[in-house]
Design an enzyme around this catalytic site. Structure first.
Site, PDB file in Angstrom:
ATOM      1  N   ASP A 187       0.810  -1.226   0.000  1.00 21.05           N
ATOM      2  CA  ASP A 187       0.000   0.000   0.000  1.00 21.05           C
ATOM      3  C   ASP A 187       0.839   1.270   0.000  1.00 21.05           C
ATOM      4  O   ASP A 187       0.447   2.295   0.571  1.00 21.05           O
ATOM      5  CB  ASP A 187      -0.966   0.008   1.208  1.00 21.05           C
ATOM      6  CG  ASP A 187      -1.863  -1.212   1.210  1.00 21.05           C
ATOM      7  OD1 ASP A 187      -2.227  -1.678   0.117  1.00 21.05           O
ATOM      8  OD2 ASP A 187      -2.195  -1.704   2.300  1.00 21.05           O
TER       9      ASP A 187
ATOM     10  N   LYS B 211       1.841   2.067  -5.156  1.00 16.71           N
ATOM     11  CA  LYS B 211       2.395   1.485  -6.396  1.00 16.71           C
ATOM     12  C   LYS B 211       1.464   1.742  -7.581  1.00 16.71           C
ATOM     13  O   LYS B 211       1.906   2.100  -8.668  1.00 16.71           O
ATOM     14  CB  LYS B 211       2.605  -0.037  -6.224  1.00 16.71           C
ATOM     15  CG  LYS B 211       3.570  -0.404  -5.119  1.00 16.71           C
ATOM     16  CD  LYS B 211       3.646  -1.902  -4.896  1.00 16.71           C
ATOM     17  CE  LYS B 211       2.403  -2.510  -4.293  1.00 16.71           C
ATOM     18  NZ  LYS B 211       2.079  -2.079  -2.927  1.00 16.71           N
TER      19      LYS B 211
ATOM     20  N   GLY C 266      -4.559  -4.355  -3.781  1.00 17.10           N
ATOM     21  CA  GLY C 266      -5.569  -3.332  -4.059  1.00 17.10           C
ATOM     22  C   GLY C 266      -4.791  -2.100  -4.479  1.00 17.10           C
ATOM     23  O   GLY C 266      -4.127  -1.480  -3.657  1.00 17.10           O
ATOM     24  N   HIS C 267      -4.796  -1.801  -5.766  1.00 18.74           N
ATOM     25  CA  HIS C 267      -4.014  -0.674  -6.284  1.00 18.74           C
ATOM     26  C   HIS C 267      -4.962   0.434  -6.727  1.00 18.74           C
ATOM     27  O   HIS C 267      -5.820   0.231  -7.579  1.00 18.74           O
ATOM     28  CB  HIS C 267      -3.131  -1.140  -7.446  1.00 18.74           C
ATOM     29  CG  HIS C 267      -2.072  -2.125  -7.018  1.00 18.74           C
ATOM     30  ND1 HIS C 267      -1.137  -2.664  -7.864  1.00 18.74           N
ATOM     31  CD2 HIS C 267      -1.799  -2.651  -5.798  1.00 18.74           C
ATOM     32  CE1 HIS C 267      -0.342  -3.476  -7.177  1.00 18.74           C
ATOM     33  NE2 HIS C 267      -0.733  -3.494  -5.925  1.00 18.74           N
TER      34      HIS C 267
ATOM     35  N   GLN D 224       2.039  -6.091  -3.215  1.00 15.44           N
ATOM     36  CA  GLN D 224       2.477  -6.222  -1.817  1.00 15.44           C
ATOM     37  C   GLN D 224       3.762  -5.414  -1.604  1.00 15.44           C
ATOM     38  O   GLN D 224       3.955  -4.409  -2.265  1.00 15.44           O
ATOM     39  CB  GLN D 224       2.674  -7.705  -1.432  1.00 15.44           C
ATOM     40  CG  GLN D 224       1.377  -8.489  -1.307  1.00 15.44           C
ATOM     41  CD  GLN D 224       0.779  -8.918  -2.620  1.00 15.44           C
ATOM     42  OE1 GLN D 224       1.414  -9.556  -3.422  1.00 15.44           O
ATOM     43  NE2 GLN D 224      -0.492  -8.593  -2.850  1.00 15.44           N
TER      44      GLN D 224
ATOM     45  N   THR E 153      -8.389  -3.441  -0.289  1.00 12.09           N
ATOM     46  CA  THR E 153      -8.975  -4.752  -0.603  1.00 12.09           C
ATOM     47  C   THR E 153      -9.989  -5.177   0.445  1.00 12.09           C
ATOM     48  O   THR E 153     -11.084  -5.604   0.120  1.00 12.09           O
ATOM     49  CB  THR E 153      -7.840  -5.810  -0.731  1.00 12.09           C
ATOM     50  OG1 THR E 153      -7.008  -5.413  -1.815  1.00 12.09           O
ATOM     51  CG2 THR E 153      -8.393  -7.202  -1.006  1.00 12.09           C
TER      52      THR E 153
ATOM     53  N   LEU F 202       3.756  12.380   0.801  1.00  7.45           N
ATOM     54  CA  LEU F 202       4.502  13.372   1.572  1.00  7.45           C
ATOM     55  C   LEU F 202       3.536  14.420   2.128  1.00  7.45           C
ATOM     56  O   LEU F 202       3.726  14.943   3.232  1.00  7.45           O
ATOM     57  CB  LEU F 202       5.549  14.037   0.665  1.00  7.45           C
ATOM     58  CG  LEU F 202       6.542  14.950   1.355  1.00  7.45           C
ATOM     59  CD1 LEU F 202       7.429  14.167   2.330  1.00  7.45           C
ATOM     60  CD2 LEU F 202       7.426  15.683   0.344  1.00  7.45           C
TER      61      LEU F 202
HETATM   62  P1  GDP Z   1      -0.768   0.257  -3.581  1.00  8.95           P
HETATM   63  O1  GDP Z   1      -1.360  -1.011  -3.082  1.00  8.95           O
HETATM   64  O2  GDP Z   1       0.709   0.335  -3.319  1.00  8.95           O
HETATM   65  O3  GDP Z   1      -1.105   0.560  -5.017  1.00  8.95           O
HETATM   66  O4  GDP Z   1      -1.410   1.429  -2.713  1.00  8.95           O
HETATM   67  P2  GDP Z   1      -2.979   1.582  -2.331  1.00  8.95           P
HETATM   68  O5  GDP Z   1      -3.699   2.051  -3.529  1.00  8.95           O
HETATM   69  O6  GDP Z   1      -3.468   0.386  -1.627  1.00  8.95           O
HETATM   70  O7  GDP Z   1      -2.879   2.714  -1.214  1.00  8.95           O
HETATM   71  C1  GDP Z   1      -2.328   3.969  -1.468  1.00  8.95           C
HETATM   72  C2  GDP Z   1      -3.400   5.015  -1.182  1.00  8.95           C
HETATM   73  O8  GDP Z   1      -2.805   6.302  -1.139  1.00  8.95           O
HETATM   74  C3  GDP Z   1      -4.466   5.116  -2.265  1.00  8.95           C
HETATM   75  O9  GDP Z   1      -5.665   5.509  -1.673  1.00  8.95           O
HETATM   76  C4  GDP Z   1      -3.928   6.207  -3.180  1.00  8.95           C
HETATM   77  O10 GDP Z   1      -4.960   6.886  -3.910  1.00  8.95           O
HETATM   78  C5  GDP Z   1      -3.315   7.135  -2.175  1.00  8.95           C
HETATM   79  N1  GDP Z   1      -2.147   7.909  -2.637  1.00  8.95           N
HETATM   80  C6  GDP Z   1      -1.143   7.538  -3.475  1.00  8.95           C
HETATM   81  N2  GDP Z   1      -0.199   8.500  -3.532  1.00  8.95           N
HETATM   82  C7  GDP Z   1      -0.622   9.501  -2.731  1.00  8.95           C
HETATM   83  C8  GDP Z   1      -0.057  10.767  -2.339  1.00  8.95           C
HETATM   84  O11 GDP Z   1       1.028  11.149  -2.734  1.00  8.95           O
HETATM   85  N3  GDP Z   1      -0.777  11.498  -1.452  1.00  8.95           N
HETATM   86  C9  GDP Z   1      -1.981  11.096  -0.953  1.00  8.95           C
HETATM   87  N4  GDP Z   1      -2.607  11.889  -0.094  1.00  8.95           N
HETATM   88  N5  GDP Z   1      -2.541   9.928  -1.299  1.00  8.95           N
HETATM   89  C10 GDP Z   1      -1.855   9.132  -2.156  1.00  8.95           C
HETATM   90  P1  IMO Z   2      -0.894  -4.230  -2.234  1.00  6.69           P
HETATM   91  O1  IMO Z   2      -0.431  -4.779  -3.572  1.00  6.69           O
HETATM   92  C1  IMO Z   2      -0.949  -4.641   2.110  1.00  6.69           C
HETATM   93  C2  IMO Z   2      -1.044  -8.724   3.725  1.00  6.69           C
HETATM   94  C3  IMO Z   2      -2.301  -9.164   4.441  1.00  6.69           C
HETATM   95  C4  IMO Z   2      -1.703 -10.124   5.459  1.00  6.69           C
HETATM   96  C5  IMO Z   2      -0.577 -10.798   4.674  1.00  6.69           C
HETATM   97  C6  IMO Z   2      -0.935 -12.151   4.083  1.00  6.69           C
HETATM   98  O2  IMO Z   2      -2.188  -3.527  -2.282  1.00  6.69           O
HETATM   99  O3  IMO Z   2       0.215  -3.456  -1.589  1.00  6.69           O
HETATM  100  P2  IMO Z   2      -2.444 -12.886   2.017  1.00  6.69           P
HETATM  101  O4  IMO Z   2      -3.911 -12.684   1.754  1.00  6.69           O
HETATM  102  O5  IMO Z   2      -1.553 -12.301   0.981  1.00  6.69           O
HETATM  103  O6  IMO Z   2      -2.106 -14.313   2.324  1.00  6.69           O
HETATM  104  O7  IMO Z   2      -2.186 -12.082   3.397  1.00  6.69           O
HETATM  105  O8  IMO Z   2      -0.255  -9.901   3.620  1.00  6.69           O
HETATM  106  N1  IMO Z   2      -1.251  -8.221   2.347  1.00  6.69           N
HETATM  107  C7  IMO Z   2      -1.169  -6.925   2.011  1.00  6.69           C
HETATM  108  N2  IMO Z   2      -0.997  -5.817   2.766  1.00  6.69           N
HETATM  109  N3  IMO Z   2      -1.049  -4.526   0.774  1.00  6.69           N
HETATM  110  C8  IMO Z   2      -1.204  -5.626  -0.015  1.00  6.69           C
HETATM  111  O9  IMO Z   2      -1.180  -5.566  -1.354  1.00  6.69           O
HETATM  112  C9  IMO Z   2      -1.321  -6.887   0.602  1.00  6.69           C
HETATM  113  N4  IMO Z   2      -1.495  -8.148   0.148  1.00  6.69           N
HETATM  114  C10 IMO Z   2      -1.441  -8.949   1.221  1.00  6.69           C
HETATM  115  O10 IMO Z   2      -2.951  -8.077   5.053  1.00  6.69           O
HETATM  116  O11 IMO Z   2      -1.107  -9.397   6.504  1.00  6.69           O
HETATM  117 MG    MG Z   3      -2.912  -1.662  -1.819  1.00  4.59          MG
END
Ligand code: GDP
Ligand code: IMO
Ligand code: MG
Length: 427
Positions: free
Chosen positions: A13, A16, A40-41, A226, A302, A334
């Site tokens: 999270d 990415k 969950g991207h 991840q 997610t 940031l």
């Molecule tokens: P990922 O799994 O690495 O793709 O990240 P997620 O989408 O799960 O979580 C990142 C969250 O931060 C999402 O809600 C994005 O929309 C948000 N996000 C990404 N970059 C920024 C940023 O620079 N500032 C803020 N405020 N939110 C951001």
């Molecule tokens: P993205 O790509 C954050 C965590 C779960 C749990 C552990 C194992 O959005 O960054 P699993 O279902 O993979 O067997 O769970 O990994 N986990 C994540 N945490 N971001 C993710 O993906 C994750 N995918 C799995 O919360 O701790």
């Molecule tokens: Mg995510």
């Protein structure tokens, strides 16, 4: 044009999806190489939010090819519902631009059932807090050599045989260990058939598709899921996911040579979050932790779970640097730190009487380290509209420069908001 790998340097999270969506503009093909719909991207374009779990985060750019590599585990129902949602938004999700490797392993309903049964049988501090999406059990079957691969969906007789075989063992577990009803192989087979028919047009040879892009002079963008500290080997085992999340797997998980990987971008959230169980040395349980959680909107993309929040940990970052070889950092969120009078970063750990710069490797050792913090002054300015390095408040630049010194990697990109446009180079 260079090929790029994007990977998470913390516990997932990091943002990415946002960075991949932005970089997709300059790439011909975007490739997922590990993980499944545990990811969950989040992509935000013109204020509209889109969360992707399986489909590469380049899909919103018309004409870009999106590939799902052999290292991914794919839940057919989730894939189909994701393409339906995208199609309703007018996104082209035809097999002309979206391909699933024939070697990709398939998440079956019994994988999800096993994942959930196992988690509920664990108590207290032993719960991993998985996403319950069947990820671990599917990878287990792959390694156990009884997995169902995407190509098998086009061969009903083989599919039926494999389902019967897989359930011989699993039904014993369901009945004897988890006190659950055994699953009916024929029903699972019949339910899978219509999904398989719809998946068939997407099956292909991803290695060939990659070679074609390269031969045509296009560049590739490999999208990690991840984060490094959830890696099954290098993460905080056993509180990890079941795939190899480090950059080296971009080649093996998509079926190409590591010599194709040129630029490696570490996505780093400006602080740290973690969802699920497991040690987290810089976790905050006070008002500052709540501030990061609220201000950063830290809820899982997610599962909707609250993300645990804490200060940036450069021990974690340093370990990610030596495992992944990043050419640069992309620092996200940031803007979330604005308004804090002071900001801490963890520079080292104290562990068993010694000062250490890398995570100790014994099981659960990360639960027994004491972070050694440096404190830096914060800033009050809202960063959402900042478009260049020079326009950042001096204290924000100092924070990023200290991050560079402590991790040994230069910042390449800075993100100050969720939208595709809220990103600028280091300058
Ligand atoms: P990922 O799994 O690495 O793709 O990240 P997620 O989408 O799960 O979580 C990142 C969250 O931060 C999402 O809600 C994005 O929309 C948000 N996000 C990404 N970059 C920024 C940023 O620079 N500032 C803020 N405020 N939110 C951001
Ligand atoms: P993205 O790509 C954050 C965590 C779960 C749990 C552990 C194992 O959005 O960054 P699993 O279902 O993979 O067997 O769970 O990994 N986990 C994540 N945490 N971001 C993710 O993906 C994750 N995918 C799995 O919360 O701790
Ligand atoms: Mg995510």
């Amino acid at each position: 044009m260079s090929n790029i790998v994007v990977f998470g340097s913390q516990w997932g999270d990091e943002g990415k999806g946002k960075i991949v969506d932005m970089l997709a503009q300059q790439s011909a093909a975007i490739v997922r190489f590990q993980g499944g719909n545990n990811a969950g991207h989040t992509l935000v374009v013109g204020g509209e939010k889109c969360v992707l779990h399986l489909i590469p985060s380049g899909i919103l750019h018309p004409g870009k090819i999106c590939l799902i590599g052999n290292g991914v585990v794919l839940d057919p129902a989730v894939f189909l519902s994701e393409i339906e949602t995208l199609a309703k938004k007018g996104v082209d999700v035809s097999p002309k631009r979206l391909m699933i490797s024939k070697k990709t392993h398939v998440i079956m309903p019994y994988h999800c059932a096993l994942d959930v049964a196992r988690e509920s049988s664990r108590s207290g501090g032993t719960k991993i807090g998985t996403t319950g999406r069947g990820i671990g059990p599917c990878y287990e079957d792959k390694v156990h050599r009884c997995g169902i691969r995407a190509a098998d969906l086009a061969d009903p007789e083989l599919l039926r045989k494999k389902i019967v075989h897989a359930l011989e063992e699993k039904n014993v577990l369901f009945k004897a260990l988890y006190g659950a009803e055994p699953l009916d192989p024929e029903k699972i087979f019949q339910d899978m058939l219509p999904l398989a028919e719809r998946i068939k047009p997407y099956l292909g040879d991803v290695s060939s598709a990659i070679q074609e892009v390269v031969a045509g002079g296009g560049s590739l963008l490999f999208e990690g899921a991840q984060g490094t500290h959830l890696d099954v080997d290098h993460g905080t085992y056993p509180f990890v996911t079941s795939s190899t999340t480090v950059s080296g797997n971009a080649a093996s998980g998509s079926g190409c040579s590591p010599r194709l990987l040129d630029r490696i971008i570490a996505i780093v959230k400006a602080y740290t979050t973690r969802v699920g169980g497991g040690p987290f040395p810089t976790e905050l349980f006070d008002a500052t932790g709540d501030y990061l959680q609220n201000h950063g909107g830290e809820f899982g993309a997610t599962t909707g779970r609250k993300r645990r929040c804490g200060w940036l940990d450069t021990v974690v970052l340093r370990e990610s640097a030596r495992l992944n070889g990043p050419t640069e950092l992309a620092v996200t969120k940031l803007d979330v730190l604005s308004g804090l009078p002071e900001i801490k970063l963890c520079a080292a750990y104290d562990y068993k009487g010694a000062r250490v710069l890398y995570p100790p490797q014994e099981e659960n050792a990360m639960a027994h380290v004491t972070p050694v913090y440096e404190t830096m002054p914060g800033w009050n300015e809202d960063l959402c509209g900042v478009t260049s390095w020079g326009d950042l408040p001096a204290n924000a630049r100092k924070y990023l420069e200290r991050m560079e010194e402590l991790s040994g990697v230069k910042v390449g990109l800075v993100s100050v908001g969720p939208d595709r446009t809220q990103t600028f180079p280091r300058g």
